[in-house]
Design a protein around this motif. Structure first.
Motif, PDB file in Angstrom:
ATOM      1  N   THR A  54      40.358  40.737  38.031  1.00 13.70           N
ATOM      2  CA  THR A  54      39.526  41.796  37.480  1.00 13.70           C
ATOM      3  C   THR A  54      38.744  41.314  36.262  1.00 13.70           C
ATOM      4  O   THR A  54      39.088  40.321  35.614  1.00 13.70           O
ATOM      5  N   SER A  55      37.716  42.082  35.932  1.00 13.11           N
ATOM      6  CA  SER A  55      36.955  41.805  34.712  1.00 13.11           C
ATOM      7  C   SER A  55      37.833  41.955  33.485  1.00 13.11           C
ATOM      8  O   SER A  55      37.670  41.216  32.499  1.00 13.11           O
ATOM      9  N   ALA A  56      38.753  42.907  33.519  1.00 13.62           N
ATOM     10  CA  ALA A  56      39.653  43.106  32.380  1.00 13.62           C
ATOM     11  C   ALA A  56      40.474  41.858  32.114  1.00 13.62           C
ATOM     12  O   ALA A  56      40.681  41.453  30.953  1.00 13.62           O
ATOM     13  N   GLN A  57      40.956  41.211  33.167  1.00 12.37           N
ATOM     14  CA  GLN A  57      41.766  40.005  33.004  1.00 12.37           C
ATOM     15  C   GLN A  57      40.942  38.860  32.420  1.00 12.37           C
ATOM     16  O   GLN A  57      41.409  38.112  31.561  1.00 12.37           O
TER      17      GLN A  57
ATOM     18  N   ILE B  65      42.473  47.646  35.363  1.00 13.16           N
ATOM     19  CA  ILE B  65      43.071  46.517  34.647  1.00 13.16           C
ATOM     20  C   ILE B  65      43.755  45.588  35.634  1.00 13.16           C
ATOM     21  O   ILE B  65      43.566  44.372  35.592  1.00 13.16           O
ATOM     22  N   GLU B  66      44.544  46.166  36.532  1.00 15.70           N
ATOM     23  CA  GLU B  66      45.245  45.366  37.525  1.00 15.70           C
ATOM     24  C   GLU B  66      44.409  45.253  38.794  1.00 15.70           C
ATOM     25  O   GLU B  66      43.812  46.235  39.240  1.00 15.70           O
ATOM     26  N   GLY B  67      44.390  44.067  39.381  1.00 17.34           N
ATOM     27  CA  GLY B  67      43.523  43.823  40.523  1.00 17.34           C
ATOM     28  C   GLY B  67      44.216  43.877  41.863  1.00 17.34           C
ATOM     29  O   GLY B  67      43.551  43.736  42.896  1.00 17.34           O
TER      30      GLY B  67
ATOM     31  N   LEU C 255      38.916  35.976  27.215  1.00 20.87           N
ATOM     32  CA  LEU C 255      37.793  35.695  26.322  1.00 20.87           C
ATOM     33  C   LEU C 255      37.896  36.444  24.999  1.00 20.87           C
ATOM     34  O   LEU C 255      36.958  36.434  24.194  1.00 20.87           O
ATOM     35  N   GLY C 256      39.032  37.098  24.771  1.00 17.18           N
ATOM     36  CA  GLY C 256      39.279  37.740  23.491  1.00 17.18           C
ATOM     37  C   GLY C 256      38.875  39.194  23.392  1.00 17.18           C
ATOM     38  O   GLY C 256      38.864  39.756  22.287  1.00 17.18           O
ATOM     39  N   HIS C 257      38.572  39.831  24.518  1.00 18.73           N
ATOM     40  CA  HIS C 257      38.172  41.241  24.514  1.00 18.73           C
ATOM     41  C   HIS C 257      39.241  42.052  25.241  1.00 18.73           C
ATOM     42  O   HIS C 257      39.320  42.028  26.471  1.00 18.73           O
ATOM     43  N   MET C 258      40.047  42.772  24.493  1.00 15.82           N
ATOM     44  CA  MET C 258      41.127  43.552  25.069  1.00 15.82           C
ATOM     45  C   MET C 258      40.623  44.913  25.529  1.00 15.82           C
ATOM     46  O   MET C 258      39.684  45.470  24.932  1.00 15.82           O
ATOM     47  N   PRO C 259      41.226  45.484  26.572  1.00 17.24           N
ATOM     48  CA  PRO C 259      40.839  46.839  26.993  1.00 17.24           C
ATOM     49  C   PRO C 259      41.125  47.854  25.896  1.00 17.24           C
ATOM     50  O   PRO C 259      42.078  47.705  25.132  1.00 17.24           O
TER      51      PRO C 259
ATOM     52  N   PRO D 197      39.382  51.368  30.747  1.00 14.58           N
ATOM     53  CA  PRO D 197      40.047  51.568  32.036  1.00 14.58           C
ATOM     54  C   PRO D 197      39.746  52.942  32.620  1.00 14.58           C
ATOM     55  O   PRO D 197      39.529  53.905  31.887  1.00 14.58           O
ATOM     56  N   LEU D 198      39.744  53.025  33.939  1.00  7.19           N
ATOM     57  CA  LEU D 198      39.464  54.294  34.602  1.00  7.19           C
ATOM     58  C   LEU D 198      40.494  55.348  34.224  1.00  7.19           C
ATOM     59  O   LEU D 198      40.176  56.538  34.179  1.00  7.19           O
TER      60      LEU D 198
END
Length: 329
Positions: A125-128, A118-120, A133-137, A157-158
């Motif tokens: 990151t892709s998560a950010q 999540i954190e880069g 874009l409206g897709h939460m982890p 997330p890993l």
């Protein structure tokens, strides 16, 4: 367990060291994942492996240990195979277009699991980007399963996929250098079934290692030189795209080496907001999709079973995915 014998074998430098057998590697990495190796021995093992270089047998043993501890997902309902995108490097100089690839696949009804950090730590990151874009982890494998069924796209997330491996990855902050975990995460396919793993290599030697591992494990995957380590084709110049299945390897697209005829229209900056804004414009067909990513999309439609023929996949992408492509045929 005494770790001195393993350190003695792998810690004699690049010339004098010996590779661990797959079973030895499995046992050692299992203890590392479970937190059972004291810090001194753990650091020694990680540095020794980094200096020596991991063999394919060692990587296979490490992956076997991870397989026993990784949270699994069932295959989503439907006839097409899901696609797995390991996203761990993020954007440093070039925009991270992994979310674009994921959303394009979702548009075609191909289930997509993105797993990563999540954190880069200074990278985007892709998560950010997906969050913009409206897709939460999601927070668990169970939630990932449900989200895949409902939306066809999930970011796991890993920490929720393989907590022990996440701890290994986090050691970079203490040790200052990468370890085996940074390579292993790009080979994780958590599905109980034949999903398509997009395996991004960071350098030519690792492409060979990843290819050997995918073949030995009998996995289905698309192998490429990743863009800054991300599982997406370089939008400026296509890398070689190799399709691994049933123990064989086919080159679906050769790498481009010619001089660029023109630069694609790319995000003005690599931050999450700018990348998400550009991604929306591509999805709305306001900006042309870079041809290398269109080629990769066609490969994944073919590999996922969306179509039975690569040429058909290329035609579908050209006609239906964007309407406008950057580059030639």
């Amino acid at each position: 367990m005494s770790y001195a014998q393993y350190i003695k074998e792998i810690g004699r430098g690049a010339q004098g060291s010996r590779d661990l057998s797959p079973e030895e590697a499995r046992q050692v990495y299992a203890a590392m994942l479970d937190g059972g190796v004291p810090d001194l021995e753990l650091g020694a093992i990680l540095i020794a492996l980094r200096v020596k270089g991991e063999s394919s047998d060692e990587m296979l043993g490490f992956l076997a240990a991870i397989d026993e501890r990784m949270n699994r997902l069932d295959m989503p309902h439907g006839r097409v195979r899901p696609v797995v995108l390991p996203s761990y490097n993020g954007a440093r100089k070039e925009a991270n277009l992994t979310p674009l690839l994921a959303l394009l696949l979702q548009r075609f009804g191909v289930p997509v699991l993105v797993h990563g950090l999540i954190e880069g730590y200074g990278r985007v990151t892709s998560a950010q980007i997906l969050r913009e874009l409206g897709h939460m982890p999601v927070m668990s494998a169970q939630q990932a399963q449900q989200t895949l069924e409902e939306k066809g796209l999930a970011f796991l997330p890993l920490t929720a996929l393989a907590p022990g491996l996440h701890n290994m990855l986090s050691l970079r902050a203490r040790m200052g250098v990468r370890n085996s975990a940074h390579s292993l995460v790009k080979l994780l396919n958590p599905f109980r079934g034949e999903a398509v793993l997009v395996a991004p290599a960071t350098h030519p030697d690792f492409i060979t290692l990843m290819r050997d591992i995918l073949v030995e494990r009998g996995q289905r995957g698309l192998l490429l030189r990743g863009t800054e380590g991300e599982p997406v084709a370089n939008p400026k110049r296509r890398p070689r795209l190799e399709y691994v299945r049933n123990g064989s390897v086919d080159t679906l697209f050769e790498a481009e080496h010619d001089s660029l005829r023109g630069l694609p229209n790319l995000p003005e900056a690599c931050d999450a907001v700018s990348t998400a804004r550009w991604t929306r414009r591509v999805l709305e067909k306001q900006v042309p999709l870079p041809k290398p990513i269109a080629n990769q999309l066609a490969c994944l439609l073919f590999a996922s079973g969306y179509v039975d023929d690569l040429n058909q996949a290329k035609a579908i992408v050209a006609v239906e995915a964007t309407g406008l492509l950057m580059g030639g045929n």
